[in-house]
Design an enzyme around this catalytic site. Structure first.
Site, short mmCIF file in Angstrom:
data_model
loop_
_atom_site.label_atom_id
_atom_site.label_comp_id
_atom_site.label_asym_id
_atom_site.label_seq_id
_atom_site.Cartn_x
_atom_site.Cartn_y
_atom_site.Cartn_z
N CYS A 112 0.83 -1.20 0.00
CA CYS A 112 0.00 0.00 0.00
C CYS A 112 0.87 1.26 0.00
O CYS A 112 1.55 1.53 -0.98
CB CYS A 112 -1.00 -0.04 1.16
SG CYS A 112 -2.37 1.13 0.97
N HIS A 218 -3.60 -5.12 0.57
CA HIS A 218 -3.03 -5.57 1.84
C HIS A 218 -3.07 -7.10 1.92
O HIS A 218 -3.99 -7.69 2.47
CB HIS A 218 -3.80 -4.96 3.02
CG HIS A 218 -3.46 -3.53 3.27
ND1 HIS A 218 -2.49 -3.15 4.17
CD2 HIS A 218 -3.94 -2.39 2.72
CE1 HIS A 218 -2.39 -1.83 4.17
NE2 HIS A 218 -3.26 -1.35 3.31
N GLU A 220 -1.36 -9.06 3.74
CA GLU A 220 -1.24 -9.57 5.12
C GLU A 220 -2.61 -9.80 5.75
O GLU A 220 -2.74 -10.64 6.66
CB GLU A 220 -0.41 -8.60 5.98
CG GLU A 220 -1.09 -7.34 6.44
CD GLU A 220 -1.22 -6.25 5.39
OE1 GLU A 220 -1.78 -5.17 5.70
OE2 GLU A 220 -0.76 -6.48 4.24
#
Length: 250
Positions: A112, A218, A220
């Site tokens: 990001c 994102h 994660e």
């Protein structure tokens, strides 16, 4: 063989009105690195450029995390009214940190804001606000600014990113951003876009010589260890590829 140590940049938040600031990070970054076989080392905003070499001696790879907008002063533009929260001290510190890591060909993953920082560091520019400067009909962040939106991305055939992401040519990803890449920086090639043309991923042109990948979404938050879906497995491959590249330095 020792586990690779991955530096993870922090962002700052004020907890209350006492002017106390806290270095913080989403635990999903830490979990993703640990699950991929690495050791996360959190790097605070120090603003002591002479100390960067010591941090880089401690780590085998670098993850540039998300967070606030990047100040347009670092790509020679005046701020627009829609610019969000910025932290110029963080910008300055991370730009120097990345530049030195880049010189050493340290493996780097930008997520990001992290992808945007890579682009700015290499001479690129950003849309400060995609809704006012690109297309006001896009859905790349939610109406409340907290929960995420989802959209499809198209991945460049033959790219390193396609190889990492299970050789898929498209994926649905989450999205929390209102800034995006405008002009790509030097030695960067665009390897994924949204249907509307927003740049969603970059990698180094010399990807055969270095691991340098940036993604706008994102991963994660999508690479859940309890989710056995193909796409979630592929998002975790981003972190495993970073770890694998960093093993050569451990």
């Amino acid at each position: 063989m020792n586990k690779p140590v991955i530096g993870v940049t922090l962002f700052r938040r004020e907890k209350d009105k006492s002017n106390s600031k806290y270095g913080t990070i989403n635990c999903n970054y830490v979990r993703a690195i640990v699950e991929a076989g690495g050791i996360p080392l959190l790097i605070p905003i120090v603003n002591q450029p002479q100390d960067i070499k010591y941090y880089l001696e401690l780590i085998d790879g670098l993850l540039l995390s998300g967070g606030q907008d990047i100040s347009p002063e670092f790509y020679n533009e005046e701020p627009v009214d829609e610019l969000g929260e910025i932290d110029p001290d963080r910008d300055s510190w991370e730009l120097k940190l990345f530049t030195e890591a880049y010189k050493k060909k340290l493996p780097v993953l930008g997520i990001c804001r992290g992808m945007q920082l890579i682009n700015v560091a290499l001479g690129g520019s950003l849309f400060q606000d995609i809704y006012s400067q690109y297309d006001d009909s896009l859905l790349h962040t939610s109406s409340d600014g907290e929960s995420c939106a989802y959209h499809k991305i198209i991945i460049e055939s033959g790219s390193k990113l396609e190889e990492i992401l299970c050789c898929l040519d498209s994926l649905y990803v989450n999205s929390y951003h209102h800034q995006a890449l405008k002009k790509p920086g030097k030695n960067l090639k665009v390897v994924a876009r949204s249907d509307e043309g927003i740049i969603e991923a970059i990698e180094a042109e010399d990807s055969d010589q270095r691991f340098l990948v940036g993604v706008q979404w994102h991963p994660e938050d999508l690479a859940g260890v309890d989710d056995k879906s193909l796409s979630n497995h592929c998002f975790q491959q981003l972190f495993k590829s970073l770890i694998s590249s960093a093993e050569n330095n451990s």
